[in-house]
Each structure stands twice: as structure tokens, then as C-alpha cells.
Write a protein that holds these residues in place. Sequence first.
Motif, PDB file in Angstrom:
ATOM      1  N   UNK A   1      39.111  27.899  49.490  1.00  0.00           N
ATOM      2  CA  UNK A   1      39.213  26.378  49.478  1.00  0.00           C
ATOM      3  C   UNK A   1      38.318  25.963  50.846  1.00  0.00           C
ATOM      4  N   UNK A   2      38.668  26.693  51.857  1.00  0.00           N
ATOM      5  CA  UNK A   2      38.379  26.326  53.337  1.00  0.00           C
ATOM      6  C   UNK A   2      37.142  27.289  54.047  1.00  0.00           C
ATOM      7  N   UNK A   3      37.126  28.429  53.394  1.00  0.00           N
ATOM      8  CA  UNK A   3      35.967  29.414  54.012  1.00  0.00           C
ATOM      9  C   UNK A   3      36.858  30.172  55.051  1.00  0.00           C
ATOM     10  N   UNK A   4      38.144  30.109  55.307  1.00  0.00           N
ATOM     11  CA  UNK A   4      38.966  30.973  56.360  1.00  0.00           C
ATOM     12  C   UNK A   4      39.021  32.526  55.881  1.00  0.00           C
ATOM     13  N   UNK A   5      38.886  33.342  56.796  1.00  0.00           N
ATOM     14  CA  UNK A   5      38.951  34.710  56.596  1.00  0.00           C
ATOM     15  C   UNK A   5      40.450  34.989  57.174  1.00  0.00           C
ATOM     16  N   UNK A   6      41.385  35.845  56.678  1.00  0.00           N
ATOM     17  CA  UNK A   6      42.370  36.045  57.194  1.00  0.00           C
ATOM     18  C   UNK A   6      43.135  37.452  56.381  1.00  0.00           C
ATOM     19  N   UNK A   7      44.248  37.776  56.754  1.00  0.00           N
ATOM     20  CA  UNK A   7      44.881  39.201  55.970  1.00  0.00           C
ATOM     21  C   UNK A   7      45.251  39.846  57.208  1.00  0.00           C
ATOM     22  N   UNK A   8      46.735  40.236  57.130  1.00  0.00           N
ATOM     23  CA  UNK A   8      47.158  41.300  57.739  1.00  0.00           C
ATOM     24  C   UNK A   8      48.067  42.095  56.516  1.00  0.00           C
ATOM     25  N   UNK A   9      48.276  43.352  56.944  1.00  0.00           N
ATOM     26  CA  UNK A   9      48.899  44.046  56.194  1.00  0.00           C
ATOM     27  C   UNK A   9      50.377  43.675  55.656  1.00  0.00           C
ATOM     28  N   UNK A  10      50.536  43.619  54.512  1.00  0.00           N
ATOM     29  CA  UNK A  10      51.955  43.023  53.897  1.00  0.00           C
ATOM     30  C   UNK A  10      52.156  41.616  53.775  1.00  0.00           C
ATOM     31  N   UNK A  11      51.012  40.756  54.064  1.00  0.00           N
ATOM     32  CA  UNK A  11      50.969  39.592  53.675  1.00  0.00           C
ATOM     33  C   UNK A  11      50.899  39.079  52.254  1.00  0.00           C
ATOM     34  N   UNK A  12      51.576  37.933  51.938  1.00  0.00           N
ATOM     35  CA  UNK A  12      51.191  37.299  50.669  1.00  0.00           C
ATOM     36  C   UNK A  12      50.090  36.459  50.572  1.00  0.00           C
ATOM     37  N   UNK A  13      49.424  36.826  49.494  1.00  0.00           N
ATOM     38  CA  UNK A  13      48.242  36.092  49.243  1.00  0.00           C
ATOM     39  C   UNK A  13      48.324  35.794  47.730  1.00  0.00           C
ATOM     40  N   UNK A  14      47.559  34.300  47.689  1.00  0.00           N
ATOM     41  CA  UNK A  14      47.633  33.824  46.229  1.00  0.00           C
ATOM     42  C   UNK A  14      46.164  34.434  45.762  1.00  0.00           C
ATOM     43  N   UNK A  15      46.321  35.253  44.756  1.00  0.00           N
ATOM     44  CA  UNK A  15      45.082  35.514  44.435  1.00  0.00           C
ATOM     45  C   UNK A  15      43.858  34.661  43.775  1.00  0.00           C
ATOM     46  N   UNK A  16      44.371  33.607  43.471  1.00  0.00           N
ATOM     47  CA  UNK A  16      43.517  32.755  42.647  1.00  0.00           C
ATOM     48  C   UNK A  16      42.672  31.881  43.477  1.00  0.00           C
ATOM     49  N   UNK A  17      42.869  31.988  44.671  1.00  0.00           N
ATOM     50  CA  UNK A  17      41.926  31.417  45.613  1.00  0.00           C
ATOM     51  C   UNK A  17      41.634  32.233  46.810  1.00  0.00           C
ATOM     52  N   UNK A  18      41.640  33.399  46.620  1.00  0.00           N
ATOM     53  CA  UNK A  18      41.286  34.493  47.504  1.00  0.00           C
ATOM     54  C   UNK A  18      40.082  35.295  47.148  1.00  0.00           C
ATOM     55  N   UNK A  19      39.044  35.544  47.904  1.00  0.00           N
ATOM     56  CA  UNK A  19      38.136  36.263  47.441  1.00  0.00           C
ATOM     57  C   UNK A  19      38.045  37.429  48.487  1.00  0.00           C
ATOM     58  N   UNK A  20      37.800  38.674  48.044  1.00  0.00           N
ATOM     59  CA  UNK A  20      37.768  39.831  49.095  1.00  0.00           C
ATOM     60  C   UNK A  20      36.770  39.795  50.137  1.00  0.00           C
ATOM     61  N   UNK A  21      37.016  40.041  51.284  1.00  0.00           N
ATOM     62  CA  UNK A  21      36.053  39.891  52.588  1.00  0.00           C
ATOM     63  C   UNK A  21      35.989  41.367  52.945  1.00  0.00           C
ATOM     64  N   UNK A  22      35.134  42.290  52.336  1.00  0.00           N
ATOM     65  CA  UNK A  22      35.099  43.691  52.463  1.00  0.00           C
ATOM     66  C   UNK A  22      36.299  44.327  51.509  1.00  0.00           C
ATOM     67  N   UNK A  23      36.583  45.583  51.512  1.00  0.00           N
ATOM     68  CA  UNK A  23      37.370  46.425  50.750  1.00  0.00           C
ATOM     69  C   UNK A  23      38.706  45.754  50.944  1.00  0.00           C
ATOM     70  N   UNK A  24      39.459  45.547  49.698  1.00  0.00           N
ATOM     71  CA  UNK A  24      40.815  45.171  49.881  1.00  0.00           C
ATOM     72  C   UNK A  24      41.848  45.932  48.861  1.00  0.00           C
ATOM     73  N   UNK A  25      43.289  46.149  49.275  1.00  0.00           N
ATOM     74  CA  UNK A  25      44.050  46.670  48.266  1.00  0.00           C
ATOM     75  C   UNK A  25      45.185  45.521  48.101  1.00  0.00           C
ATOM     76  N   UNK A  26      45.440  45.219  46.805  1.00  0.00           N
ATOM     77  CA  UNK A  26      46.750  44.276  46.721  1.00  0.00           C
ATOM     78  C   UNK A  26      47.584  45.056  45.697  1.00  0.00           C
ATOM     79  N   UNK A  27      48.764  44.484  45.873  1.00  0.00           N
ATOM     80  CA  UNK A  27      50.032  45.239  45.297  1.00  0.00           C
ATOM     81  C   UNK A  27      50.198  44.450  43.877  1.00  0.00           C
TER      82      UNK A  27
END
Lengths: 226, 196
Positions: free
Chosen positions: A199-225
Motif C-alpha cells: 500500500x505504501x512501499x514500506x519495507x519492514x519485518x523482524x522475526x516473529x512479526x505478524x504480517x498481513x499476507x494480502x498486502x505484503x510482497x516478499x523483499x528477498x527470501x522470506x519464510x512465513x508460518x
Amino acid sequence: MEGDFTLPDPRPDKLLFISAGSGITPIMSMLRALEQEGGMEDVVLVHSACHRDDVIFRDWMEEIDGRSDGFRLHLQLTDDMGRMTSEDLEQICPDWRDRETFLSGPADMLDAVEEYFDTHGDRDRLHMERFQPEVGFHEEGEGGEIKFLVSDTTTEADGGTPILVAGEETGLQLNYGCREGICHTCTGTLCSGKVRDLRNGNVYGTEGESIRVCISAPEGPVEVDL
Amino acid sequence: MSTAQIESPLAGLSAEQIEQLGEEFDAIHDEVYGDLGERDRAYITNIIAMHRRIVVFARVMMLASRYKPAWIAGTGSLSAAKILENMEIGHNVMHGQWDWMNDPKIHSSTWDWDTASTKEAWKHSHNYIHHTYTNIRGKDKDLGYEIMRIDPHQKWHPVYLLQPAYNALLMLLFEWGVAVGSRRTTSPGRCLAASR
């Protein structure tokens, strides 16, 4: 936001619908509602498309046209007949000033009809739908490999594709609701990597963080639970 | 009857004004998000602990409810606990408001509550339907819970004259009202996939 492009209640006696291309879709819902209510008393539909084969819902329109006395259809096939002009309108539906008019189509058509109503008719009786611009989803990142840990599936996605969509394309059944970042139904835990908020282009993410996968694209390799 | 359409408060705004409004909301989000920390964690854990204590107190009191003061204290404090659990804890946690803590227990995906509506049904009807289609007639059941007329676009009917009375009844049976309202009625394709 609640749509304003709806049939008024109680229904007007005389209606005119003007549409072009896929602009027919919201009008189609109104026509179906009127037909179900038995309210097709005096309805004119003027629809423009390039060619007969391009007319969405053509079978339905022609069927109703044949069956219902209160419904009149005019198809403006612009390849042969050219674009509809104000003279065409006057000819097809001379009593347009007496009708509540609903208009849906491309912007230049809306502008032209609106101006004509402004100068020659009653602008208050014209109701129109302007398509909303596409929200977000324009800023593309680098994309990357997505590992769905619970589903034990790995896939690739480009920087404009939500993780949810990438998962669905490999056949996964993931939870989702609104698909636009509102409802949190699709929330999953990010186990490694970074994501881009589409939605805004912000890149973020720390291990264990909750993400909404409908609005998140991977920025490099990712692993999701998920 | 008037045929006037009541305009959305957003209808009078230009595209630029809506864009600007969006930026102001984003700024509030960023400000609040940047400020989250230990103080907030302490708040929610204290509220949860307080809720649990009130429940125990209320249940113990109700054992002695043949004595009127104990009956009043028991039911009164159990009511307060239920409201806390519903509005301040369950609603907010299941909204994902506390997901930022990454606490596996205080998290929208795991939280549950002692209320008639199941957590899955509530999250669907509230987080998805109500917050995606807010106040859209025929879509958002929170708009009058299907029994009240609270929007001028809803068609009037004489039964609505009784609305204050049955609204009072709904207040008394609220958790059941929510449970009935959360029954899943959307098509399977738009539902949660089977929860794992």
C-alpha cells in the motif's frame, strides 16, 4: 465507503441508463433488481461498445428487451455507428429530461454527458459512477522466494505480488477476508526475511512479526508460518 | 416520503482532500505505533489480570447470593467483568491491536473468550464484514443488528416504534445477539479456509 450509485427508493417512474464498455456492470445490478421487483415500467438503456461481440450481458439485455414492454434497449456499436453524440441521445430518447438518468463509463464520456446535462437539462437528475483509481500496488520491489512453513511449500513471487496470491497460485488454501489489509484474517507470522507493504512501499519485518499476507510482497527470501 | 439521498460525509471532498485525510490518518498511525512499548504491555497484562480477579471475586460472591448485598456485588462485578472481556480485551486483541507485541498468548490468532459467539465467527463478522463494509446496508449486520433502524436509508416500518424496548432487551442479551448476528452467511469462497 457506501456507494451512492444506487437506485433511489421509492423507484422513479421513468429511468434512463447510459453506459459504455464495462461501465454496464453497476447498471446491470440495478436492471436486475428492477426486473425482479417487476419495476420495468419505463426504462431505456443506451449502451455503447465497439462491436456486437463486445457487449457484456448482451443475451440478457436482448432477452429482456424482447420480453418486457417497459424496457427499451439501444446498442451503440461504435465501430459502425461512431460514438454517441448529443444528437443521438435526443433521437434515441427525446424525453431524457423527464427521466432519472444513471451514467457509467469512461471518464471522457462521463464528462461529456455531465456537461450536456448541465447546459441542457437538470444536472440533479443525473447520477454517475466514476471508477475509483486503483489503490496502491504500484511500487514494485525486488520480490523473492517464499517458504510457507506449515504448508511445506516454496514458491517465487515478484515484487508486486502479495504473498497470499503467490500462495494461492501454487494451490494453497490460505485464510483471507477483505484482501486489502483491513481485516487481519490472513495474518501470519514472519519467520525470516523482509516484506514490502504494497500500500505504501514500506519495507519492514523482524522475526516473529505478524504480517498481513494480502498486502505484503516478499523483499528477498522470506519464510512465513502459514 | 422524501426521496432525498443523504450524502456520505466524504462525498463533498475532492480527491486531494481525501488523499490528505489519508496522510493525516497515516501520521496518527505512525505516531501511535512509534510510541508503543513497555507501558502498553503493562496496561494490557494488568487489565487481563484484573479481569480474571473480578471474575473469581464475582463467582465467589454469587455463592452467597441468597444474601442480597452479595447477590448484587456478585452479579454487578460479573457484569463488569463480561463487559471488560468483551469490549476492552477480546475486541481489541482479536482485532490485532496487540499483535505488535508478538506475544503468542495475547494475539489475534490465538485469543479466545468466554462469550456466546465463537472467536472465528466474531472475527469474520466483525473484522472482515463490519470493518471492510462499514455501515453498508444489507452487508454490514452491525448496522442495526438486523432488527433496528439506525440509518435513514433503511425503510421505515411501524415495528421500529418498539425499537427502544427491544434495544433494551438486546442490551440484556447482548452476547447472544452478537452470536446470532455472527452466524456465517457469506459464500464459502469468501470465508475463512478451514482453520488448521
